[in-house]
Enzyme design. Structure first.
Site, PDB file in Angstrom:
ATOM      1  CB  CYS A  15      13.887  33.754  63.447  1.00 22.74           C
ATOM      2  SG  CYS A  15      13.271  33.639  61.759  1.00 22.74           S
ATOM      3  CG  ASN A  18       9.209  30.998  59.117  1.00 21.62           C
ATOM      4  OD1 ASN A  18       8.190  30.471  58.687  1.00 21.62           O
ATOM      5  ND2 ASN A  18      10.347  30.344  59.179  1.00 21.62           N
ATOM      6  CB  CYS A  20      16.290  36.282  57.665  1.00 21.15           C
ATOM      7  SG  CYS A  20      15.763  37.685  56.657  1.00 21.15           S
ATOM      8  NE  ARG A  21      16.979  36.104  62.999  1.00 19.35           N
ATOM      9  CZ  ARG A  21      16.570  36.703  64.095  1.00 19.35           C
ATOM     10  NH1 ARG A  21      17.401  36.782  65.120  1.00 19.35           N
ATOM     11  NH2 ARG A  21      15.361  37.215  64.180  1.00 19.35           N
ATOM     12  CB  SER A  22      13.580  30.111  61.554  1.00 21.45           C
ATOM     13  OG  SER A  22      12.579  30.858  60.913  1.00 21.45           O
ATOM     14  CG  ASP A 138      16.649  40.276  62.292  1.00 13.86           C
ATOM     15  OD1 ASP A 138      16.836  39.882  61.127  1.00 13.86           O
ATOM     16  OD2 ASP A 138      15.582  40.754  62.694  1.00 13.86           O
TER      17      ASP A 138
HETATM   18  P1  4NP Z   1      14.101  36.787  60.628  1.00 17.61           P
HETATM   19  O1  4NP Z   1      14.385  38.278  60.118  1.00 17.61           O
HETATM   20  O2  4NP Z   1      13.452  36.916  61.975  1.00 17.61           O
HETATM   21  O3  4NP Z   1      15.453  36.195  60.699  1.00 17.61           O
HETATM   22  O4  4NP Z   1      13.205  36.160  59.584  1.00 17.61           O
HETATM   23  C1  4NP Z   1      13.409  39.280  60.061  1.00 17.61           C
HETATM   24  C2  4NP Z   1      12.715  39.460  58.916  1.00 17.61           C
HETATM   25  C3  4NP Z   1      11.778  40.472  58.828  1.00 17.61           C
HETATM   26  C4  4NP Z   1      11.551  41.291  59.914  1.00 17.61           C
HETATM   27  C5  4NP Z   1      12.249  41.085  61.074  1.00 17.61           C
HETATM   28  C6  4NP Z   1      13.187  40.078  61.152  1.00 17.61           C
HETATM   29  N1  4NP Z   1      10.622  42.351  59.813  1.00 17.61           N
HETATM   30  O5  4NP Z   1      10.474  43.078  60.782  1.00 17.61           O
HETATM   31  O6  4NP Z   1       9.970  42.503  58.788  1.00 17.61           O
END
Ligand code: 4NP
Length: 174
Positions: A15, A18, A20-22, A138
């Site tokens: 994702c 790395n 939240c989702r992955s 997200d």
């Molecule tokens: P992820 O979520 O891609 O599911 O881990 C996010 C976590 C942090 C950010 C973006 C997406 N960020 O921009 O900090």
């Protein structure tokens, strides 16, 4: 698509951050495939470097723990070229992940002078959920139920993947 060869299948979840989702996907997938001899290396990583070395978001960990997954640990890392030869499948969570991963795969194949098919398969994890193109939204800045929705998706996608890819009788428990 049933792979009945002896080589365990390796899977990388990707994702943007790395955190939240992955990691949610990895935690669920590891849990549902524990002791499954058909599954090899399982990992997760980011397309971006924003959170390198950080632990998963506390909401990710809380959602896993709430569902009995208490042994998951991870430190965020960014995807690297070697991942495209280490893994059989690289699963993105949304269309932007897929765009970035496909771009990288194309570039690696071009530089090495190999066919893209020799590298990891890049797919939307949600394609295994029953409706092609289903993305995992997200949840970082999103709705409060984002992690709950994401958890349900990861379970459903994992079960769909195992059903499609593993020999009959080796599917995950629910
Ligand atoms: P992820 O979520 O891609 O599911 O881990 C996010 C976590 C942090 C950010 C973006 C997406 N960020 O921009 O900090």
């Amino acid at each position: 698509m049933t792979d009945s060869s002896a080589k365990p299948v390796s899977v990388l979840f990707v994702c943007l951050g790395n955190i939240c989702r992955s990691p949610l996907a990895e935690g669920v997938f590891r849990h549902l495939t524990r002791s499954n001899p058909s599954i090899g290396t399982v990992d997760s990583c980011a397309t971006g470097a924003y959170h390198t070395d950080e632990e998963p978001d506390e909401r990710t960990m809380a959602k896993l723990e709430e569902n009995g997954i208490v042994d998951y640990e991870h430190a965020a890392r960014q995807i690297e070229k070697a991942d495209f030869t280490r893994f059989d499948y690289i699963f993105g969570m949304d269309r932007y992940n897929i765009r970035d991963l496909q771009r990288m795969r194309r570039s690696i194949a071009g530089k090495r002078g190999v066919n893209e098919e020799e590298l990891a398969k890049v797919m939307l994890f949600g394609d295994f959920g029953g409706t092609e193109g289903e993305e995992v939204i997200d949840p970082y800045y999103g709705a409060v139920d984002g992690f709950e929705v994401g958890f349900e998706q990861m379970v459903r996608f994992t079960q769909g993947f195992l059903k499609k890819v593993l020999p009959t009788g080796e599917q995950a428990g629910s």
